[in-house]
Design an enzyme around this catalytic site. Structure first.
Site, mmCIF file in Angstrom:
data_model
loop_
_atom_site.group_PDB
_atom_site.id
_atom_site.type_symbol
_atom_site.label_atom_id
_atom_site.label_comp_id
_atom_site.label_asym_id
_atom_site.label_seq_id
_atom_site.Cartn_x
_atom_site.Cartn_y
_atom_site.Cartn_z
ATOM 1 N N GLU A 199 30.671 38.717 39.551
ATOM 2 C CA GLU A 199 32.323 37.790 39.227
ATOM 3 C C GLU A 199 32.395 37.712 40.731
ATOM 4 O O GLU A 199 32.826 38.473 41.685
ATOM 5 C CB GLU A 199 34.104 38.888 38.770
ATOM 6 C CG GLU A 199 35.116 37.802 38.367
ATOM 7 C CD GLU A 199 36.066 38.197 39.400
ATOM 8 O OE1 GLU A 199 36.100 36.965 40.489
ATOM 9 O OE2 GLU A 199 36.268 38.982 40.001
ATOM 10 N N VAL A 239 27.799 34.994 48.764
ATOM 11 C CA VAL A 239 27.306 35.786 48.697
ATOM 12 C C VAL A 239 26.517 35.879 47.331
ATOM 13 O O VAL A 239 25.416 36.671 47.467
ATOM 14 C CB VAL A 239 28.240 37.225 49.334
ATOM 15 C CG1 VAL A 239 27.518 38.279 49.139
ATOM 16 C CG2 VAL A 239 28.647 36.882 50.807
ATOM 17 N N GLY A 263 32.763 39.867 43.946
ATOM 18 C CA GLY A 263 33.477 39.709 45.900
ATOM 19 C C GLY A 263 33.397 38.107 45.999
ATOM 20 O O GLY A 263 33.180 37.429 44.483
ATOM 21 N N SER A 264 32.609 37.386 46.662
ATOM 22 C CA SER A 264 32.792 35.971 47.352
ATOM 23 C C SER A 264 31.361 34.669 46.827
ATOM 24 O O SER A 264 30.507 35.625 46.621
ATOM 25 C CB SER A 264 31.931 35.466 48.685
ATOM 26 O OG SER A 264 31.343 35.118 49.188
ATOM 27 N N THR A 265 31.281 34.141 46.357
ATOM 28 C CA THR A 265 30.970 32.807 45.495
ATOM 29 C C THR A 265 29.020 33.145 46.165
ATOM 30 O O THR A 265 27.500 32.882 45.917
ATOM 31 C CB THR A 265 31.210 31.695 44.893
ATOM 32 O OG1 THR A 265 32.164 31.969 44.600
ATOM 33 C CG2 THR A 265 30.261 30.650 44.679
ATOM 34 N N CYS A 280 41.565 37.110 42.939
ATOM 35 C CA CYS A 280 40.564 36.078 42.600
ATOM 36 C C CYS A 280 41.338 35.619 41.155
ATOM 37 O O CYS A 280 41.119 34.284 41.307
ATOM 38 C CB CYS A 280 39.504 36.798 41.547
ATOM 39 S SG CYS A 280 38.914 38.505 42.534
#
Length: 551
Positions: A300, A276, A272-274, A334
């Site tokens: 990741e 989070v 997911g997002s960096t 991504c």
């Protein structure tokens, strides 16, 4: 002999092969079957429950799942887990682990290899259709994701797990001693937090640890509940026992609060997002005094993936790589190419043809197999991406040379867009957009070495990237200069399309822990080995020889 909890394997399986990709060409049987399944799924609204300890739990707190390219159409009503359901899921996973371990590796592998067989067969179209509708993927993008990659994950992960027992045994056992290593799972449950963009990743994150004897609490993305539930149904039908994987659609805040405070949290498997992921890591740090062990944290996250071209390169190959790498699946990978560094001479020759080809891209409903692109995932993504485009249009350092249009009246559609900038640090060159937007920085032909340094330092991410060059010496220069700029590095190819067991996937820096999904290194993160010394000739005298007096 001691029975190791992973179970010594009675047979050695042959090495798996990657699942062949179906073509869905006009007139093919798979095309007709998939179109029929799409129509069937469009005709129903599914009630999606939580799955806790193998039971369906309808909470009554629901949200709807819509089709991104036709957001007025509801696919499913989804029952969301609250804190009580999340706590129950954690306990179910904890309670299920002992029997799951005792089942042994071979029996666990048999379940997931059966799931792979089912997905390769009767379940293929059901899973692909759900991914096409839920995540707005074309038939080809769904096929390589929700069918082929997930089949590969399950088959290869079982293969790697079987190798661990013999691979990690001690080399030395002196006379009178038998040394061994027990390949145990982690103690407790793994929290799997999964992304919307790949159904294969969504199912792999809870199942990869499970193969090794772990149990999981699975929080699917709010934008892929429908397809992920189909995969949960598939795993249950394949024989995954109650409590081993618990499916809990829920808010990030609730699942974080409940799971991070549970003493039995053994690990987090995240894509997911960096932002989070960094928040999860911080929360785990604060929770450590309450936890039984140090959780394994595997993640990741984002990417700002690049293409660097040398003045001497395959220009047609570069053009195709930029188009496919940037605009397949609307740039919602991504690994998608979102920034390019192209020498002035090359850009002068390919910019016109590239724009011509981009204008040929068709965009619309995923059920129309002639479309190359569909819609972005939701309104939030649409607003974010269109904002970057609008700011570029008004920037003195940018020019939108193709695309730039967007329309959310029927679906969240954004045209494939190329921005040319004179500023290598402009926002769309350094920030993750996650949409069909490519920004190009045109550099002087003699500045190749300098632009490699610019590329390395421009973004905090380090996921994927590629170099286009004809001469080996120039490739080597880029290879060295960009050593830490990408965890997956491509030479004369687009920076997308990693294949399980061929290019294990993951990046470093702000892109994650680089534990390489699709390879054995990821599986190793879900074991906690125990060294076992079995003394066959037990000492009977406590005294050592050096204690004897001199004569």
């Amino acid at each position: 002999t001691i029975k190791h909890c992973i179970g010594r394997v009675g047979r050695m399986s042959s090495h798996p092969v990657n699942e062949p990709i179906l073509g869905y060409a006009p007139g093919s049987p798979e095309r007709a079957t998939l179109q029929s399944e799409l129509d069937r799924q469009m005709s129903e609204v599914v009630e999606i429950p939580c799955i806790i300890n193998g039971e369906k739990v309808f909470t009554g707190n629901t949200t709807t799942q819509v089709i991104p390219h036709k957001h007025g159409h509801v696919l499913a009503n989804v029952h969301l887990a609250g804190k009580a359901e999340i706590e129950a899921a954690c306990q179910a996973a904890i309670d299920a682990q002992s029997d799951w371990i005792e089942m042994g590796l071979e029996a666990r592998c048999a379940i997931f290899e059966r799931a792979a067989e089912m997905l390769a067969g009767d379940w293929r179209m059901k899973v692909n259709a759900s991914t096409m509708l839920n995540q707005s993927k074309t038939a080809f993008q769904a096929e390589i994701d929700s069918a082929c990659e997930l089949i590969d994950f399950w088959n290869f992960n079982c293969h790697y797990a079987r190798e661990f027992h013999d691979m990690y045994q001690p080399l030395v056992s002196p006379t009178g001693v038998k040394n061994s290593t027990e390949i145990r799972p982690l103690e407790g449950f793994v929290l799997a937090i999964t992304p919307f963009n790949f159904s294969s990743i969504a199912a792999n994150l809870p199942s990869a640890p499970a193969i090794l004897g772990n149990t999981a609490v699975w929080k699917p993305s709010r934008n892929s509940y429908h397809s992920n539930y189909v995969l949960m149904e598939l795993m249950m039908e394949a024989g995954v026992p109650a409590g081993v994987i618990n499916f809990v659609p829920s808010s990030g805040a609730d699942i974080s609060e409940v799971c991070m405070s549970n003493p039995d949290l053994a690990g987090v498997h995240f894509t997911g997002s960096t932002a989070v992921f960094q928040g999860i890591w911080q929360n785990i740090g604060r929770a450590l005094p309450m936890l039984k062990s140090y959780p394994r944290i595997v993640g990741e996250t984002g990417g700002k993936d690049f293409v660097v071209a040398h003045p001497e390169c395959d220009e047609q190959g570069l053009l195709v790589a930029l188009l496919r790498g940037s605009f397949e699946y609307q740039g919602q990978k991504c690994s998608a190419a979102s920034r390019a560094y192209v020498p002035q001479s090359v850009w002068g020759r390919i910019s016109g043809p590239l724009c011509d080809e981009v204008r040929k891209i068709t965009m619309g409903d995923a059920r129309d197999f002639t479309n190359f692109m569909t819609a972005v995932i939701d309104q939030r993504a649409f607003d974010k991406i269109s904002g970057y485009i609008e700011r570029a249009k008004s920037s003195d350092s940018c020019e939108v040379i193709v695309g730039g249009g967007f329309d959310d009246s029927v679906g969240w559609f954004i045209e494939p867009t190329i921005i040319v900038t004179t500023d290598p640090n402009y926002e769309s060159m350094v920030e993750e957009i996650f949409g069909p937007v490519l920004t190009v920085y045109v550099y002087e032909d003699g500045d190749f070495v300098n632009v490699l340094d610019v590329c390395d330092k421009a973004s905090p991410y380090a996921l994927t990237g590629s170099i286009f060059a004809t001469n080996d010496a120039d490739i080597q220069t880029a290879f060295n200069a960009l050593r830490f700029t990408a965890g997956n590095f491509y030479i004369n190819d687009k920076p997308t399309g990693a294949v399980v067991a061929q290019q294990p996937f993951g990046g470093a820096r702000a892109s994650g822990t680089n534990d390489k999904a699709g390879g054995p290194l990821n599986l190793l993160r879900w074991i906690s080995p125990r060294s076992v010394k079995h003394t066959l000739d037990t000492p009977q005298d406590w005294r050592y020889p050096f204690l004897a007096p001199d004569e």
